[in-house]
Motif scaffolding. Structure first.
Motif, PDB file in Angstrom:
ATOM      1  N   LYS A 103     121.427 -17.326   5.986  1.00 34.01           N
ATOM      2  CA  LYS A 103     121.701 -17.790   7.348  1.00 34.01           C
ATOM      3  C   LYS A 103     121.965 -19.293   7.319  1.00 34.01           C
ATOM      4  CE  LYS A 103     118.429 -14.523   9.474  1.00 34.01           C
ATOM      5  NZ  LYS A 103     117.156 -14.430  10.217  1.00 34.01           N
ATOM      6  N   PRO A 104     122.872 -19.819   8.122  1.00 32.04           N
ATOM      7  CA  PRO A 104     123.785 -19.081   9.009  1.00 32.04           C
ATOM      8  C   PRO A 104     124.852 -18.370   8.196  1.00 32.04           C
ATOM      9  CG  PRO A 104     124.331 -21.406   9.010  1.00 32.04           C
ATOM     10  CD  PRO A 104     123.076 -21.285   8.209  1.00 32.04           C
ATOM     11  N   PHE A 105     125.336 -17.252   8.723  1.00 32.16           N
ATOM     12  CA  PHE A 105     126.268 -16.401   7.989  1.00 32.16           C
ATOM     13  C   PHE A 105     127.533 -16.190   8.802  1.00 32.16           C
ATOM     14  CE2 PHE A 105     123.606 -13.889  10.703  1.00 32.16           C
ATOM     15  CZ  PHE A 105     124.458 -12.965  11.270  1.00 32.16           C
ATOM     16  N   ARG A 106     128.578 -15.790   8.114  1.00 31.99           N
ATOM     17  CA  ARG A 106     129.835 -15.450   8.785  1.00 31.99           C
ATOM     18  C   ARG A 106     129.841 -13.943   9.030  1.00 31.99           C
ATOM     19  NH1 ARG A 106     133.775 -18.268   4.512  1.00 31.99           N
ATOM     20  NH2 ARG A 106     132.247 -17.233   3.198  1.00 31.99           N
ATOM     21  N   THR A 107     130.112 -13.546  10.261  1.00 29.91           N
ATOM     22  CA  THR A 107     130.046 -12.120  10.592  1.00 29.91           C
ATOM     23  C   THR A 107     131.044 -11.302   9.774  1.00 29.91           C
ATOM     24  OG1 THR A 107     131.546 -12.471  12.465  1.00 29.91           O
ATOM     25  CG2 THR A 107     129.186 -12.518  12.926  1.00 29.91           C
ATOM     26  N   GLY A 108     132.215 -11.887   9.494  1.00 31.33           N
ATOM     27  CA  GLY A 108     133.202 -11.170   8.696  1.00 31.33           C
ATOM     28  C   GLY A 108     132.689 -10.864   7.297  1.00 31.33           C
ATOM     29  N   GLU A 109     131.985 -11.835   6.715  1.00 34.69           N
ATOM     30  CA  GLU A 109     131.429 -11.618   5.373  1.00 34.69           C
ATOM     31  C   GLU A 109     130.329 -10.566   5.412  1.00 34.69           C
ATOM     32  OE1 GLU A 109     129.503 -14.063   1.588  1.00 34.69           O
ATOM     33  OE2 GLU A 109     129.797 -15.093   3.501  1.00 34.69           O
ATOM     34  N   LEU A 110     129.485 -10.627   6.430  1.00 30.91           N
ATOM     35  CA  LEU A 110     128.428  -9.627   6.555  1.00 30.91           C
ATOM     36  C   LEU A 110     129.013  -8.225   6.667  1.00 30.91           C
ATOM     37  CD1 LEU A 110     125.487  -8.736   6.948  1.00 30.91           C
ATOM     38  CD2 LEU A 110     125.781  -9.172   9.395  1.00 30.91           C
ATOM     39  N   LEU A 111     130.030  -8.060   7.494  1.00 35.92           N
ATOM     40  CA  LEU A 111     130.656  -6.745   7.657  1.00 35.92           C
ATOM     41  C   LEU A 111     131.260  -6.261   6.350  1.00 35.92           C
ATOM     42  CD1 LEU A 111     132.318  -7.303  11.142  1.00 35.92           C
ATOM     43  CD2 LEU A 111     130.458  -5.698  10.630  1.00 35.92           C
ATOM     44  N   ALA A 112     131.841  -7.176   5.578  1.00 34.03           N
ATOM     45  CA  ALA A 112     132.412  -6.793   4.279  1.00 34.03           C
ATOM     46  C   ALA A 112     131.313  -6.348   3.325  1.00 34.03           C
ATOM     47  CB  ALA A 112     133.187  -7.969   3.681  1.00 34.03           C
ATOM     48  N   ARG A 113     130.187  -7.048   3.339  1.00 30.84           N
ATOM     49  CA  ARG A 113     129.076  -6.674   2.461  1.00 30.84           C
ATOM     50  C   ARG A 113     128.493  -5.320   2.877  1.00 30.84           C
ATOM     51  NH1 ARG A 113     126.946 -11.135  -0.407  1.00 30.84           N
ATOM     52  NH2 ARG A 113     128.635 -12.635  -0.693  1.00 30.84           N
ATOM     53  N   ILE A 114     128.440  -5.074   4.181  1.00 36.58           N
ATOM     54  CA  ILE A 114     127.949  -3.782   4.678  1.00 36.58           C
ATOM     55  C   ILE A 114     128.865  -2.657   4.219  1.00 36.58           C
ATOM     56  CG2 ILE A 114     127.640  -2.381   6.762  1.00 36.58           C
ATOM     57  CD1 ILE A 114     126.580  -4.924   8.132  1.00 36.58           C
ATOM     58  N   ARG A 115     130.170  -2.857   4.376  1.00 38.48           N
ATOM     59  CA  ARG A 115     131.125  -1.828   3.945  1.00 38.48           C
ATOM     60  C   ARG A 115     130.982  -1.552   2.450  1.00 38.48           C
ATOM     61  NH1 ARG A 115     134.541  -4.738   7.534  1.00 38.48           N
ATOM     62  NH2 ARG A 115     135.489  -5.863   5.789  1.00 38.48           N
ATOM     63  N   SER A 116     130.829  -2.619   1.673  1.00 38.85           N
ATOM     64  CA  SER A 116     130.683  -2.467   0.227  1.00 38.85           C
ATOM     65  C   SER A 116     129.417  -1.690  -0.117  1.00 38.85           C
ATOM     66  CB  SER A 116     130.646  -3.847  -0.441  1.00 38.85           C
ATOM     67  OG  SER A 116     130.409  -3.731  -1.827  1.00 38.85           O
ATOM     68  N   ALA A 117     128.315  -2.030   0.531  1.00 36.38           N
ATOM     69  CA  ALA A 117     127.046  -1.347   0.248  1.00 36.38           C
ATOM     70  C   ALA A 117     127.098   0.120   0.644  1.00 36.38           C
ATOM     71  CB  ALA A 117     125.900  -2.055   0.985  1.00 36.38           C
ATOM     72  N   LEU A 118     127.732   0.419   1.782  1.00 41.04           N
ATOM     73  CA  LEU A 118     127.829   1.812   2.214  1.00 41.04           C
ATOM     74  C   LEU A 118     128.757   2.609   1.298  1.00 41.04           C
ATOM     75  CD1 LEU A 118     127.975   1.329   6.090  1.00 41.04           C
ATOM     76  CD2 LEU A 118     126.097   2.300   4.753  1.00 41.04           C
ATOM     77  N   ARG A 119     129.825   1.961   0.809  1.00 42.90           N
ATOM     78  CA  ARG A 119     130.713   2.643  -0.137  1.00 42.90           C
ATOM     79  C   ARG A 119     129.963   3.009  -1.403  1.00 42.90           C
ATOM     80  NH1 ARG A 119     134.763  -1.147   1.372  1.00 42.90           N
ATOM     81  NH2 ARG A 119     134.231  -2.429  -0.436  1.00 42.90           N
ATOM     82  N   GLU A 120     129.056   2.141  -1.809  1.00 45.29           N
ATOM     83  CA  GLU A 120     128.291   2.384  -3.026  1.00 45.29           C
ATOM     84  C   GLU A 120     127.542   3.706  -2.955  1.00 45.29           C
ATOM     85  OE1 GLU A 120     124.401   0.422  -5.148  1.00 45.29           O
ATOM     86  OE2 GLU A 120     125.799  -0.910  -4.130  1.00 45.29           O
TER      87      GLU A 120
END
Length: 228
Positions: A103-120
C-alpha cells in the motif's frame, strides 16, 4: 463475467470500501472482515475463491492468520499491506501467500495480480504442457523446446525450470526454490540459485539480460511469467 468470490480481511474501512467498489465493478463477489477472527470465521463458513489479506490486523498478525489459513485453505491469498520490508515479504511468501502488494497500490495492478492468481488455480490440469512465446515445456515428458528446437538442460536446471513453470505467475522465494530443488541444507546457498537461473536464461530467453520468462522479484525470489 467473473463468478469468483473474494474475501477482504483488512481493518481499514477506506481500503475495504475502495476494494469493494473496484472488485464489484469488475463483477467479483465480495465479502469483508475487519479483524483476524472475523476473517478466519468468514473463510471457514463460506470459503472464497481468493483472499486479500492485510498483515496489520488489530487482534492478530496477518502472518499468523496466513499460517492458520494454510492449514486447510488452498486457494490464492494475496497480501496487501503497508509493511514493505524484505523480511515481511519473504516471510509471507514462505508462509504460502501467492502474491504481495504494498500500500498504496494501483487498482489496475491489483486486478492483474488477482486474475493471475485465479488462473493459477484453474490451470493445474493444463499445466502438463506449457506453451508461451516460442517456449514449450512438457512436464510429463520432461521435454523443453525453444522455437521447436530441443533445449538440453541438466537435471537440476530442469527441476528448477519445472518448479517455476508449475507455479507460473507466483513469486517463489529464494529459500523455497533452494529447499525444493537442492534440499533443506542449501537454503542459505543463494549463489547456487543465481548461477542456475543465469544458465537457464541463457538457454531459454531471447535476451538473457532482459528476460521474458523467468522474472526477478528483487530481494525476494523469482516468478515464471503468467500466460494470458
Amino acid at each position: 463475467m467473473n463468478s469468483a468470490e473474494i474475501l477482504i480481511i483488512d481493518d481499514e474501512v477506506q481500503i475495504r470500501k475502495l476494494l469493494e467498489i473496484t472488485l464489484q465493478s469488475n463483477d467479483y463477489k465480495v465479502n469483508e472482515a475487519a479483524t483476524a477472527k472475523e476473517g478466519l470465521i468468514a473463510a471457514a463458513n463460506h470459503p472464497p475463491d481468493l483472499i486479500i489479506l492485510d498483515l496489520g490486523l488489530p487482534d492478530e498478525s496477518g502472518h499468523e492468520v496466513l499460517q492458520k489459513l494454510r492449514g486447510w485453505f488452498s486457494k490464492p491469498v494475496i497480501i496487501l499491506s503497508v509493511q514493505s520490508s524484505e523480511e515481511d515479504i519473504v516471510k509471507a511468501l514462505d508462509n504460502g501467500a501467492n502474491d504481495y502488494l504494498i500500500k498504496p497500490f494501483r487498482t489496475g495492478e491489483l486486478l492483474a495480480r488477482i486474475r493471475s492468481a485465479l488462473r493459477e488455480t484453474t490451470k493445474e490440469e493444463n499445466n502438463a504442457v506449457i506453451n508461451y512465446n516460442g517456449l514449450h515445456i512438457d512436464l510429463s515428458l520432461r521435454i523443453v523446446k525453444k522455437d521447436n528446437e530441443i533445449v538440453k538442460l541438466t537435471a537440476t536446471e530442469y527441476s528448477l525450470l519445472a518448479l517455476l513453470a508449475k507455479n507460473e505467475g507466483k513469486v517463489l522465494t529464494h529459500q523455497y526454490l533452494l529447499r525444493e530443488v537442492w534440499g533443506p541444507g542449501y537454503v542459505s546457498q543463494s549463489q547456487y540459485l543465481r548461477v542456475f537461473i543465469a544458465q537457464l536464461r541463457k538457454k531459454i530467453e531471447n535476451d538473457p539480460n532482459s528476460p521474458e520468462f523467468i522474472l526477478t522479484e528483487s530481494g525476494v525470489g523469482y516468478r515464471f511469467v503468467a500466460r494470458e
